[in-house]
Design an enzyme around this catalytic site. Structure first.
Site, short mmCIF file in Angstrom:
data_model
loop_
_atom_site.label_atom_id
_atom_site.label_comp_id
_atom_site.label_asym_id
_atom_site.label_seq_id
_atom_site.Cartn_x
_atom_site.Cartn_y
_atom_site.Cartn_z
N ALA A 26 0.90 -1.25 0.16
CA ALA A 26 0.14 -0.18 0.21
C ALA A 26 0.85 1.38 -0.20
CB ALA A 26 -0.89 -0.09 1.16
N CYS A 27 0.65 2.07 -0.88
CA CYS A 27 1.04 3.67 -0.77
C CYS A 27 -0.03 4.41 -1.29
CB CYS A 27 2.32 3.66 -1.55
SG CYS A 27 3.71 3.12 -0.97
N THR A 28 -0.25 5.60 -0.91
CA THR A 28 -0.96 6.44 -1.41
C THR A 28 -0.53 7.99 -1.59
OG1 THR A 28 -2.76 5.60 0.18
CG2 THR A 28 -3.26 7.96 -0.99
#
Length: 348
Positions: A26-28
């Site tokens: 996950a990354c945003t």
């Protein structure tokens, strides 16, 4: 159609996505380019272990080779070579590349995981660039998104492995005018979404699919009792970031602008102990924010108590200046840390 009536469609789509994905670290990334004050961008770095980030200031005039990952030769045939035109401040990853950063012209780049990434077979007719240096290559050589996209056409991205992880990545870039682009490799071919409207980015599924899933949600009349996707998977984070991004109040100061962008990236961060690992989703290691107007870079390690920052515009990045680094893994660091950077050998 209401959000409730659309929910089953969304649920089925998400179930289909979850059934096909193997891993979705996950990354945003969140870009705020319409606040009439400053172009701000923030991101989370979510990973199963420390990426060993070192804040690094690179001067202009550095000779680079894009075929090496540390001491390892990744591209033996026709590696990309260049000399940096712009100075930059970045967060490195595993000492072999750049995960996030900004250059002195106000171009920023962010490398995020994408399981669906497929760079295709090696074409030795094009200079090869190991994926960990993809973002740095753009920061070194381009001042705008348009320049970066043109530059990108001249190299081939080559997958690299570090600490047992393949660099299946896509990249987001934006500049001081607010222009934006998302670059993905699907089936060996680049897929580019270019325009100011592309402000949010997470991980799998592909960006086209993320936009299609977002279109099934109705956030046109936000209210405090509106059901909002709240899990830690990439689809929920994409939609939650989009919802809160649309509600941001106009800032009057840079302090308000930075606080606003950090508030959203904290909202979509993955807490320690959240349902991850088996789902291929990992807790947030750090958060960054960049003011592309003032050329100020913020960094927040999740296990440290303070946000730190440095003004790239106040640092000497002329050719011949040393590379300077700062290890952010120090709980005594707080506020402006420009004085803490020290000359260091170039990590790559």
């Amino acid at each position: 159609m209401t959000l409730f009536s659309k929910a089953p469609i969304f649920t089925l789509a998400l179930m289909a996505f979850a059934a096909t994905i193997r891993i979705a670290e996950a990354c945003t990334r969140v870009l705020w380019n319409d606040n009439d004050f400053a172009v701000m961008v923030g991101r989370t770095m979510d990973w199963p272990e420390s990426t060993q980030p070192i804040l690094t200031v690179f001067p202009r005039g550095l000779a680079r080779e894009g075929g090496k990952a540390g001491a390892d030769v990744v591209v033996a045939d026709n590696p990309a070579r260049w000399t940096s035109k712009y100075g930059s401040i970045v967060a490195t990853i595993y000492g072999i590349g750049t995960a996030d950063g900004m250059n002195e012209a106000g171009l920023a780049a962010h490398m995020l995981y994408l399981n669906a990434a497929d760079f295709g077979p090696r074409d030795s007719g094009k200079p090869g660039l190991q994926a960990g240096l993809w973002a740095q290559y753009l920061l070194d050589n381009a001042a705008t998104v348009v320049e970066a996209l043109k530059l990108f056409e001249g190299v081939q991205i080559v997958r690299v492995e570090a600490n047992g992880h393949n660099a299946n990545v896509h990249v987001a870039i934006e500049d001081a005018t607010g222009d934006s682009a998302i670059i993905e490799f699907i089936g060996g071919k680049p897929v580019i979404h270019h325009g100011r409207q592309y402000t949010i980015m997470t991980n799998d599924p592909t960006y086209d699919q993320q936009l299609a899933l977002l279109d099934k949600q109705d956030f046109s009349k936000p209210a405090s009792d509106m059901p909002l996707p709240g899990n830690v998977n990439p689809v929920d984070r994409f939609q939650r970031a989009t919802y809160f991004h649309a509600l941001l109040p106009k800032p009057k100061t840079e302090r308000e602008a930075a606080a606003s962008i950090l508030a959203i990236v904290r909202n979509v961060s993955v807490p320690f102990g959240a349902p991850y690992k088996g789902f291929g989703i990992y807790n947030t290691e750090y958060r960054t924010a960049a003011d592309l107007t003032a050329k100020r870079y913020y960094f927040e390690l999740t296990n440290s108590p303070s946000v730190i920052w440095a003004d790239l515009s106040a640092m000497n990045v002329e050719a011949g200046q040393p590379v300077r680094t700062l290890n952010p893994d120090d709980i005594s660091l707080s506020g402006n840390v420009i004085g803490g950077f020290r000359p260091s050998p170039a990590p790559f």
